[in-house]
Design a protein around this motif. Structure first.
Motif, PDB file in Angstrom:
ATOM      1  N   LYS A  95       5.614  -1.079  -9.467  1.00  0.00           N
ATOM      2  CA  LYS A  95       6.481  -1.773  -8.517  1.00  0.00           C
ATOM      3  C   LYS A  95       7.171  -2.957  -9.173  1.00  0.00           C
ATOM      4  CE  LYS A  95       4.042  -0.052  -4.563  1.00  0.00           C
ATOM      5  NZ  LYS A  95       3.030  -0.245  -3.542  1.00  0.00           N
ATOM      6  N   SER A 149       4.254 -14.406  -5.042  1.00  0.00           N
ATOM      7  CA  SER A 149       3.224 -14.205  -4.016  1.00  0.00           C
ATOM      8  C   SER A 149       3.218 -12.751  -3.557  1.00  0.00           C
ATOM      9  CB  SER A 149       3.491 -15.106  -2.804  1.00  0.00           C
ATOM     10  OG  SER A 149       3.488 -16.464  -3.156  1.00  0.00           O
ATOM     11  N   GLN A 150       4.420 -12.226  -3.311  1.00  0.00           N
ATOM     12  CA  GLN A 150       4.525 -10.835  -2.846  1.00  0.00           C
ATOM     13  C   GLN A 150       4.008  -9.880  -3.923  1.00  0.00           C
ATOM     14  OE1 GLN A 150       8.722 -11.483  -2.157  1.00  0.00           O
ATOM     15  NE2 GLN A 150       8.505 -10.971  -0.013  1.00  0.00           N
ATOM     16  N   SER A 181      -3.345  -4.933  -3.831  1.00  0.00           N
ATOM     17  CA  SER A 181      -3.465  -3.682  -3.056  1.00  0.00           C
ATOM     18  C   SER A 181      -3.751  -2.516  -3.988  1.00  0.00           C
ATOM     19  CB  SER A 181      -2.170  -3.393  -2.293  1.00  0.00           C
ATOM     20  OG  SER A 181      -1.985  -4.324  -1.277  1.00  0.00           O
ATOM     21  N   GLU A 233       1.651 -22.199  -6.549  1.00  0.00           N
ATOM     22  CA  GLU A 233       0.554 -21.724  -5.692  1.00  0.00           C
ATOM     23  C   GLU A 233       0.216 -20.283  -6.073  1.00  0.00           C
ATOM     24  OE1 GLU A 233       1.903 -24.135  -1.576  1.00  0.00           O
ATOM     25  OE2 GLU A 233       1.714 -21.972  -1.538  1.00  0.00           O
ATOM     26  N   TYR A 254      -7.568 -14.665  -9.124  1.00  0.00           N
ATOM     27  CA  TYR A 254      -8.026 -13.305  -8.823  1.00  0.00           C
ATOM     28  C   TYR A 254      -7.902 -12.370 -10.032  1.00  0.00           C
ATOM     29  CZ  TYR A 254      -8.891 -14.495  -3.975  1.00  0.00           C
ATOM     30  OH  TYR A 254      -9.417 -15.054  -2.843  1.00  0.00           O
ATOM     31  N   ARG A 295     -12.465  -7.310   0.591  1.00  0.00           N
ATOM     32  CA  ARG A 295     -11.191  -7.249   1.319  1.00  0.00           C
ATOM     33  C   ARG A 295     -10.831  -8.581   1.958  1.00  0.00           C
ATOM     34  NH1 ARG A 295     -11.437  -2.995   5.550  1.00  0.00           N
ATOM     35  NH2 ARG A 295     -13.579  -2.442   5.052  1.00  0.00           N
ATOM     36  N   PHE A 296     -11.501  -9.644   1.529  1.00  0.00           N
ATOM     37  CA  PHE A 296     -11.187 -10.990   2.019  1.00  0.00           C
ATOM     38  C   PHE A 296     -10.626 -11.809   0.866  1.00  0.00           C
ATOM     39  CE2 PHE A 296     -12.128 -15.450   2.484  1.00  0.00           C
ATOM     40  CZ  PHE A 296     -11.617 -15.712   3.741  1.00  0.00           C
ATOM     41  N   PHE A 297      -9.524 -12.502   1.104  1.00  0.00           N
ATOM     42  CA  PHE A 297      -8.874 -13.294   0.052  1.00  0.00           C
ATOM     43  C   PHE A 297      -8.665 -14.724   0.527  1.00  0.00           C
ATOM     44  CE2 PHE A 297      -7.928  -8.882  -0.531  1.00  0.00           C
ATOM     45  CZ  PHE A 297      -8.188  -8.683  -1.888  1.00  0.00           C
ATOM     46  N   ASP A 307       2.028 -19.395   0.020  1.00  0.00           N
ATOM     47  CA  ASP A 307       1.574 -18.317  -0.857  1.00  0.00           C
ATOM     48  C   ASP A 307       0.810 -17.265  -0.058  1.00  0.00           C
ATOM     49  OD1 ASP A 307       1.009 -16.980  -3.340  1.00  0.00           O
ATOM     50  OD2 ASP A 307      -0.958 -17.924  -3.375  1.00  0.00           O
ATOM     51  N   GLY A 344       3.310 -14.992   1.717  1.00  0.00           N
ATOM     52  CA  GLY A 344       3.964 -14.108   0.759  1.00  0.00           C
ATOM     53  C   GLY A 344       3.027 -13.015   0.263  1.00  0.00           C
ATOM     54  N   THR A 345       1.781 -13.391  -0.025  1.00  0.00           N
ATOM     55  CA  THR A 345       0.803 -12.408  -0.496  1.00  0.00           C
ATOM     56  C   THR A 345       0.534 -11.371   0.595  1.00  0.00           C
ATOM     57  OG1 THR A 345      -0.193 -14.165  -1.823  1.00  0.00           O
ATOM     58  CG2 THR A 345      -1.468 -12.136  -1.570  1.00  0.00           C
ATOM     59  N   ALA A 373       2.606 -10.407   2.820  1.00  0.00           N
ATOM     60  CA  ALA A 373       3.768  -9.507   2.841  1.00  0.00           C
ATOM     61  C   ALA A 373       3.645  -8.448   1.739  1.00  0.00           C
ATOM     62  CB  ALA A 373       5.058 -10.307   2.661  1.00  0.00           C
ATOM     63  N   GLY A 374       3.161  -8.868   0.568  1.00  0.00           N
ATOM     64  CA  GLY A 374       2.959  -7.918  -0.526  1.00  0.00           C
ATOM     65  C   GLY A 374       1.933  -6.852  -0.164  1.00  0.00           C
ATOM     66  N   PHE A 375       0.822  -7.287   0.442  1.00  0.00           N
ATOM     67  CA  PHE A 375      -0.194  -6.324   0.907  1.00  0.00           C
ATOM     68  C   PHE A 375       0.428  -5.331   1.895  1.00  0.00           C
ATOM     69  CE2 PHE A 375      -3.746  -9.335  -0.296  1.00  0.00           C
ATOM     70  CZ  PHE A 375      -4.506  -8.406  -0.997  1.00  0.00           C
ATOM     71  N   SER A 425       3.551  -4.483   2.227  1.00  0.00           N
ATOM     72  CA  SER A 425       4.503  -3.609   1.546  1.00  0.00           C
ATOM     73  C   SER A 425       3.777  -2.436   0.895  1.00  0.00           C
ATOM     74  CB  SER A 425       5.274  -4.409   0.490  1.00  0.00           C
ATOM     75  OG  SER A 425       6.116  -3.570  -0.250  1.00  0.00           O
ATOM     76  N   ALA A 426       2.526  -2.665   0.468  1.00  0.00           N
ATOM     77  CA  ALA A 426       1.738  -1.606  -0.170  1.00  0.00           C
ATOM     78  C   ALA A 426       0.949  -0.779   0.849  1.00  0.00           C
ATOM     79  CB  ALA A 426       0.799  -2.227  -1.201  1.00  0.00           C
ATOM     80  N   LYS A 475      -1.106  -1.934   3.369  1.00  0.00           N
ATOM     81  CA  LYS A 475      -2.284  -2.569   3.979  1.00  0.00           C
ATOM     82  C   LYS A 475      -1.896  -3.192   5.327  1.00  0.00           C
ATOM     83  CE  LYS A 475      -4.908  -1.665   0.513  1.00  0.00           C
ATOM     84  NZ  LYS A 475      -5.841  -0.547   0.721  1.00  0.00           N
ATOM     85  N   SER A 527       9.841 -13.209   3.948  1.00  0.00           N
ATOM     86  CA  SER A 527       8.923 -12.228   3.355  1.00  0.00           C
ATOM     87  C   SER A 527       8.333 -11.293   4.403  1.00  0.00           C
ATOM     88  CB  SER A 527       7.780 -12.938   2.621  1.00  0.00           C
ATOM     89  OG  SER A 527       8.244 -13.581   1.465  1.00  0.00           O
ATOM     90  N   MET A 538       7.609  -6.527   7.919  1.00  0.00           N
ATOM     91  CA  MET A 538       6.321  -6.222   7.287  1.00  0.00           C
ATOM     92  C   MET A 538       5.201  -6.242   8.337  1.00  0.00           C
ATOM     93  SD  MET A 538       6.600  -5.514   4.103  1.00  0.00           S
ATOM     94  CE  MET A 538       7.775  -5.695   2.748  1.00  0.00           C
TER      95      MET A 538
END
Lengths: 273, 318
Positions: A63, A124-125, A132, A158, A166, B48-50, B58, B61-62, B64-66, B68-69, B71, B93, B99
């Motif tokens: 991606k 971030s995205q 994932s 950030e 991670y 599965r916890f972040f 952040d 945004g993160t 949104a990324g999840f 998009s994949a 989740k 995002s 999303m």
């Protein structure tokens, strides 16, 4: 896989032609930053990344996130040439109803994964996409291109902490370090140096390259894939407006499209007769 | 004795229930996991916890990324940080690409209490309601909160759910139903209708009951979905009772009161009074003192009903 450097150079030349053609027709858009990122995007889409343009949602695909969303013409050029949509769409950039919006929008453009444009949000995205893939044990890698001026945004840092915390090693960021932003040079507007030390101190593996040397981009992306336990940042030193002599290193070409005359001159330089 | 339950207190258990049935559920928090109750999910499903640290932008945004994949990310923090600090991340995002992110924010309103204005959230509904593609929900009790969170997980698209720190009296049964965009009409009034959300619903029910003694027939609607608003329920109320009071733990600018005003003024103009926070920041204080100070009480709601009924009487009729 052995990279065909000459072939990639030719594709990059075509991508530059496409970018300028899109921009002169739309009469609006960001020329300089699209041209500085062209060689990076070319190597990503025509050498490194695994994807299937006929199946844009293929689950195991790599991606890409263009965090510096104003470089959209470069992204659209590689997506079009990769086969995500017909080349006729190039003529619709920024026009009402087009799938090629001013900034990347995943809801309307095949091959675009997320929405960017407002700066600082892409890393971030990309972290979310990469985490994932890791959760699902997918081999997919995530690539993100950031602008240097963009890293003025706090969210970038950030996100940089998140990537390192991670240990997101299926993530590779590339900094399009062209040294210019809208109001002037980075040094004048907001100094981002020492950029290599900054990313290292944030826990990233850092590779420094000439962002227009195709072989160097190939080698850096291959090295990034081997790095485990931390994310990789490729600091790509680039030239804004690269490929068109009178646009190179000119702040004025950040947010404007070429005039018809400039376009004709640029085409000559790019070998279009 | 009425049972008391916090809308946030059901959240952790519901997350575990959702996460048990679906491996695509992931949870993000911004260093407030014990307060938001996402810590329960963390304990059960640590992979599965972040925890994103103190970085709401952040986190959005993160998330949104999840999404998009593929989740289904739940992102939680206090309401003012989720909606205010990270507003533009939620806009670009999450909402622009529609999303599938669920923002479940706790500590809505002024019932955050002693922490004061910096931590109160009296603008969050306005901030979320203005975003295209966003769904905005404020449950009226703990059980409605549980039902709403489960429905939100099944719905595809961005959802904002506002929960509270404070415990409220329980109104609904444990297995109550919830439908996005569908108001709960408790009663139909001939003289006025109170349309409220969140902790103002139980106060509105008590107010309507007491107003009966004054000879007034007052309907009560729980408008737990602020967006998409149940326009039919609002217009029915305007037609049935000819006067409306809105009540919310939010600024009277941009929230439920504004949403109702927009609908009735364009379609069925009737007298309206908005009960809410009158364009002011909160102060420190106990929850009870704050509710009284800012006029979020059963008494204020009753006064507002009397006011609109009086306005009805002096309306110029054709």
């Amino acid at each position: 896989m052995e990279a065909d450097i000459e072939k990639l150079k030719n594709i990059a030349r075509q991508i530059r032609i496409d970018i300028l053609t899109m921009l002169v027709e739309s009469n609006s858009g960001h020329t300089g930053g699209s041209l500085s990122a062209t060689d990076i995007l070319t190597v990503l889409y025509f050498y490194k990344m695994r994807y299937d343009p006929k199946n844009p949602k293929w689950e195991d695909r790599d991606k890409f996130v263009l965090s510096k969303g104003h470089g959209a013409p470069a992204l659209y050029a590689v997506l079009g040439r990769a086969g995500y949509f017909g080349l006729e769409h190039f003529h619709t950039l920024r026009k009402l109803g087009s799938i090629l919006r001013g900034h990347p929008n995943s809801a309307v453009t095949p091959g675009v994964e997320v929405c960017t444009g407002s700066l600082g949000q892409g890393l971030s995205q990309a972290n979310g996409l990469a985490l994932s893939a890791r959760l699902d044990n997918k081999p997919a890698r995530v690539y993100v291109v950031l602008g240097d001026g963009e890293t003025d945004e706090g969210q970038v840092w950030e996100a940089a902490m998140t990537s390192a915390h991670y240990k997101i090693d299926n993530l590779c960021a590339i900094l399009d370090n062209n040294g210019l932003q809208i109001d002037g040079t980075n040094k004048e507007v907001m100094n981002i140096e020492p950029v290599v030390e900054k990313w290292k101190s944030f826990g990233w593996h850092v590779i420094e390259i000439n962002g227009h040397d195709i072989k160097a981009i190939v080698d850096a992306l291959n090295e990034a894939e081997k790095i485990k336990g931390k994310p990789t940042m490729i600091i790509a030193h680039t030239i804004k407006g690269k490929g068109v002599s009178f646009m190179e290193n000119k702040v004025e070409y950040h947010g404007v499209a070429p005039t018809r005359d400039e376009y004709e001159r640029a085409m000559k330089e790019l070998g279009v007769s | 004795m009425t049972k008391m339950l916090g809308t946030r207190d059901v959240y952790g258990d519901v997350l575990i229930e959702l996460g048990t049935g679906n491996r695509d559920i992931v949870v993000l928090d911004a260093d407030l996991a014990s307060s938001t109750r996402t810590a329960k999910f963390k304990k059960k499903f640590p992979d599965r916890f972040f925890n994103m640290g103190v970085s709401e932008q952040d986190m959005m945004g993160t998330a949104a990324g999840f999404a998009s994949a593929g989740k289904i990310p739940f992102a939680s923090t206090f309401a003012i940080f989720a909606t205010g600090r990270a507003w533009e991340q939620v806009r670009q995002s999450i909402c622009l690409p529609k999303m599938n992110v669920k923002i479940v924010a706790t500590h809505g309103g002024i019932t955050v209490g002693e922490d004061g204005a910096s931590h109160h959230s009296t603008e969050d509904i306005a901030l979320m309601r203005v975003l295209p593609n966003m769904t905005v929900i404020i449950p009226a009790d703990g059980y409605e909160a549980g039902a709403a969170i489960k429905v939100a997980a099944k719905y595809r698209g961005p959802v904002f759910i506002r929960l509270s720190r404070e415990k409220f009296p329980v109104i609904y049964p444990e297995n109550c139903e919830f439908e996005i965009g569908k108001a709960k009409v408790h009663s139909i009034g001939e003289d006025a209708t109170i349309i409220s959300c969140g902790l103002m619903v139980h106060m509105s029910l008590e107010a309507a009951e007491e107003l009966k003694r004054d000879g007034l027939s007052v309907g009560v609607i729980n408008m737990s979905t602020i967006k998409p608003l149940d326009i039919d329920a609002v217009l029915d109320a305007a037609r049935n009772s000819g006067a409306i009071v809105t009540a919310e733990e939010h600024s009277i600018i941009g929230g439920l009161g504004s949403a109702v005003a927009e609908v009735i003024s364009e379609n069925e103009p009737v007298p309206l009074k908005r009960v809410g926070i009158n364009d002011k920041f909160g102060m420190s204080g106990s929850t009870a003192d704050l509710l009284k100070h800012y006029g979020l009480t059963k008494e204020t709601v009753k006064e507002a009903v009397h006011h609109v009924v009086k306005m009805k009487g002096i309306r110029v009729r054709d």
